[in-house]
Structure formats: C-alpha cells, structure tokens
Design an enzyme around this catalytic site. Structure first.
Site, PDB file in Angstrom:
ATOM      1  N   PHE A  28       0.876  -1.222   0.072  1.00  0.00           N
ATOM      2  CA  PHE A  28       0.079   0.132   0.052  1.00  0.00           C
ATOM      3  C   PHE A  28       0.765   1.306  -0.014  1.00  0.00           C
ATOM      4  O   PHE A  28       0.733   2.254  -0.958  1.00  0.00           O
ATOM      5  CB  PHE A  28      -1.032   0.110   1.343  1.00  0.00           C
ATOM      6  CG  PHE A  28      -1.629   1.194   1.647  1.00  0.00           C
ATOM      7  CD1 PHE A  28      -2.084   2.080   0.560  1.00  0.00           C
ATOM      8  CD2 PHE A  28      -1.650   1.657   2.912  1.00  0.00           C
ATOM      9  CE1 PHE A  28      -2.640   3.295   0.877  1.00  0.00           C
ATOM     10  CE2 PHE A  28      -2.303   2.930   3.000  1.00  0.00           C
ATOM     11  CZ  PHE A  28      -2.774   3.652   2.324  1.00  0.00           C
ATOM     12  N   PRO A  70      21.475 -13.753   2.881  1.00  0.00           N
ATOM     13  CA  PRO A  70      21.907 -12.355   3.097  1.00  0.00           C
ATOM     14  C   PRO A  70      22.885 -11.802   2.101  1.00  0.00           C
ATOM     15  O   PRO A  70      22.704 -10.488   1.573  1.00  0.00           O
ATOM     16  CB  PRO A  70      22.942 -12.785   4.332  1.00  0.00           C
ATOM     17  CG  PRO A  70      22.235 -13.962   5.000  1.00  0.00           C
ATOM     18  CD  PRO A  70      21.859 -14.660   3.876  1.00  0.00           C
ATOM     19  N   ASN A 104       9.308  -6.881  10.443  1.00  0.00           N
ATOM     20  CA  ASN A 104       9.670  -5.734  11.038  1.00  0.00           C
ATOM     21  C   ASN A 104      11.069  -5.714  11.687  1.00  0.00           C
ATOM     22  O   ASN A 104      11.455  -4.609  11.834  1.00  0.00           O
ATOM     23  CB  ASN A 104       8.529  -5.225  11.857  1.00  0.00           C
ATOM     24  CG  ASN A 104       7.086  -5.113  11.205  1.00  0.00           C
ATOM     25  OD1 ASN A 104       7.216  -5.198  10.065  1.00  0.00           O
ATOM     26  ND2 ASN A 104       6.241  -5.272  11.883  1.00  0.00           N
ATOM     27  N   TYR A 154       2.887  -5.000  17.564  1.00  0.00           N
ATOM     28  CA  TYR A 154       3.620  -4.445  16.129  1.00  0.00           C
ATOM     29  C   TYR A 154       4.322  -3.311  16.682  1.00  0.00           C
ATOM     30  O   TYR A 154       5.425  -3.036  15.979  1.00  0.00           O
ATOM     31  CB  TYR A 154       2.276  -3.826  15.104  1.00  0.00           C
ATOM     32  CG  TYR A 154       2.500  -2.758  14.128  1.00  0.00           C
ATOM     33  CD1 TYR A 154       3.134  -3.196  13.083  1.00  0.00           C
ATOM     34  CD2 TYR A 154       2.212  -1.380  14.389  1.00  0.00           C
ATOM     35  CE1 TYR A 154       3.588  -2.504  12.344  1.00  0.00           C
ATOM     36  CE2 TYR A 154       2.464  -0.506  13.401  1.00  0.00           C
ATOM     37  CZ  TYR A 154       3.027  -0.741  12.258  1.00  0.00           C
ATOM     38  OH  TYR A 154       3.544  -0.071  11.176  1.00  0.00           O
ATOM     39  N   LYS A 158       8.260  -2.818  15.341  1.00  0.00           N
ATOM     40  CA  LYS A 158       8.723  -1.453  14.616  1.00  0.00           C
ATOM     41  C   LYS A 158       9.971  -0.799  15.295  1.00  0.00           C
ATOM     42  O   LYS A 158      10.645  -0.325  14.858  1.00  0.00           O
ATOM     43  CB  LYS A 158       7.437  -0.789  14.341  1.00  0.00           C
ATOM     44  CG  LYS A 158       6.778  -1.026  13.318  1.00  0.00           C
ATOM     45  CD  LYS A 158       7.044  -1.527  11.949  1.00  0.00           C
ATOM     46  CE  LYS A 158       7.462  -0.283  11.140  1.00  0.00           C
ATOM     47  NZ  LYS A 158       7.942  -0.779   9.921  1.00  0.00           N
TER      48      LYS A 158
END
Length: 333
Positions: A28, A70, A104, A154, A158
C-alpha cells in the site's frame, strides 16, 4: 540471482535524479512512494516478494527480503548502485507476533547488514510507526521525544527496527533517517484496516440495491490520519535533506480526527445506503489502550521542509474511488 534488467546509470545524462531501491514496492505505502519517486525524477527499482502489477517504467526484482540469502541483497545493492534505499516492507495487519518480528525486525537487521557489506553507501529511509511511542492521554501530542514503550506487538517490532537503524548510524555503518508514520489512508488502503473493512462492507452489502449493514467495533477513539500521498512526499524530502541523517521524524497530519467522523465521511462519499452497527465489546481493553492520538509534525517542517497538504476528505475519497474501481472495474462515484 534473478535478472534486474538493463540498468541505466544513476544520475546520468538522461536527467533523472538517480536510482532508488524501493523495498516493499507492491504494498500500500510502497506503491504511493514509488509514484512520488518517479514524479520527482528518480528511477525506481522495485523489490517485493510477489510480482504484482507495477508500472512499466519501474524495474522489478522479486525477493523475499526476510528469507533470502544475506548475500543476495548485497549483490543487488552492488549491481544497482542506488542513490537511496527506501524500506516500505513489513507487516501491519498480521495476527501473529512471529510474522511481525520476522518482517519488521529480522528484515531490517538483514538490510542494515547488507548496506554495511555493499560497496555503495546509499541513503536509507526506514518507514517506522508512531505506534512505537507510548500511548498518551487526551490532549498530549506525540513528539519525537515522547516515551518509547509501545502498547502493541506491532509497535514493539517496529521500534526494534528503528533502534537497529539508529545504532547503525551511530557506528557509521549507515546513512539513514527514520520516518514514523501515523495512520496512513488513501487509494489502496488495506482491507484489514477499519476504513478498508467499511469500504468492503459498503461495496458487498449494497449489491442489487440493498442497504449495507456496516458492522464495526465501538467508534469511540480519535486518531491522527495522514494521506498516503503526503507520506510519499515526505519520503522524497527525506532522500534530499542533508540534515535528516540519523534523525527520527514524525510524519502525520498533526491533528486528532474522531474515527466515527472518518467512517461517516466514507459512507457519505460512497453514496451507498447503509446502516452502521457498532458491535458490543466482548472483552476488557488493555489498560495501556488510549482513545486519543495526535502527532506533532514541527520537526518534519524544520528537518524535511515538509508539511501535510491533504485533508481527511481527500484521503477518504481516494480510498473509496480505488476500492470501487477495483471491485467494479470502473470508478464508482
């Protein structure tokens, strides 16, 4: 390693501003950021897990950033030689803490390791969240110096990413800025969000002229909603602001908007007959929950030369038109 395509020279004779490696480009926020980058003259190299439709002018490179070897990301950075990297990847509406930690936290750690190992040293713009802060009582604006004790998994995931970026800057391993976004609304708002759910119920519930029954949790909170296009402009500004290095900057509207007003606005803009039903609360809320949020954006004005331009009506109109177009194949007015 999959072919990236014929890459032009960053900042070359074609007059473009340079190349930007956009992670999470099909999400989004990522789609809005890519559009703004291209309008600003950048060449967009889009990276995402799934090859969803992207503009023909973007180059696309498929990669699961959290699961890839990686070295693969190091090789991509070395080959593309980007002027900047924007990390718009991550989980927002995931129901599991493990998926949020994976997307995250682990993703950011791997990205920072790749940037440290790669030859180029591009500017990193990490997209964080105002949910990394502690909830504040009504009337207290969130600032960049607000306490960082998130109330949700969440927010905690973050915050881990933000602190990893700050540590990399402090040790000289990265040239980076973190933008903490408030609740982003616009075309393509995910169905998992409140307004995304309302739009879906309006579209599905009014088939054949029926009145939609829009069922939501109690609408008693106020939040800071920011337009996706404004967020994308902030990312471009962060790429170009020398004073942004090492900073954490809030990107928001600077106002607290009642959630009920946003839902009512969406129903009004849709023009669909609807009955709003608030479901009863089935469990007690956490004592860390808050009914109010507003975010101070003076640092964004000072550091980035940015300020929000678009109104709640603008962002909700964009949300509705995109949702209706996706469902019906044409813009529903």
């Amino acid at each position: 390693m999959p072919e990236v395509g014929a890459l032009g020279r960053p900042g070359g004779a074609d007059g473009r501003s340079g190349r930007v490696l956009l992670l999470g480009a099909t999400g989004f926020v990522g789609r809005h950021v890519g559009t703004a980058l291209e309008r600003a003259g950048y060449e967009v190299l889009a990276v995402a897990r799934h090859p969803r439709k992207t503009p023909a002018s973007w180059r696309f490179h498929p990669m699961d950033l959290a699961d890839a070897e990686p070295r693969a990301l190091v090789e991509l950075i070395d080959e593309a030689h980007p002027e900047a990297v924007v990390n718009a990847a991550g989980e927002v509406w995931s129901p599991t803490a493990d998926r949020m930690r994976h997307s995250n936290q682990l993703l950011v750690e791997r990205l920072l390791a790749a940037l440290a190992a790669a030859g180029p040293r591009p500017r990193l713009v990490q997209l964080g969240s105002v949910h990394e802060y502690s909830p504040q009582p009504r009337g207290v604006w969130l600032t960049e110096s607000s306490p960082e004790v998130p109330a949700t998994g969440y927010g905690r995931s973050k915050l881990h990413g933000t602190r990893a970026v700050q540590q990399a800057v402090a040790t000289g391993a990265a040239d980076a800025v973190v933008l903490r976004l408030s609740n982003v609304i616009g075309a393509g708002t995910p169905r998992g969000s409140l307004l995304g759910q309302v739009a879906t119920q309006l579209l599905e519930g009014t088939a054949e002229g029926r009145t939609a029954e829009v069922r939501v949790s109690p609408l008693r909170s106020s939040r800071d909603f920011v337009d996706a296009q404004d967020v994308a402009r902030a990312v471009v500004a962060a790429l170009r602001s020398p004073g942004a290095v090492g900073r954490v900057v809030n990107v928001a509207s600077g106002a607290s908007q009642p959630v009920r007003d946003m839902v009512d606005l969406l129903i009004s803009i849709s023009g669909r007959p609807a009955r709003l039903v608030e479901r009863p609360v089935t469990q007690s809320r956490s004592p860390t929950d808050t009914d109010w949020m507003a975010v101070e954006v003076s640092a964004a004005r000072t550091v980035l030369g940015w300020q929000p331009r678009r109104t709640p009506r603008d962002m909700v109109q964009d949300l509705w038109r995109a949702a209706a177009e996706q469902r019906d194949g044409s813009v529903d007015r």
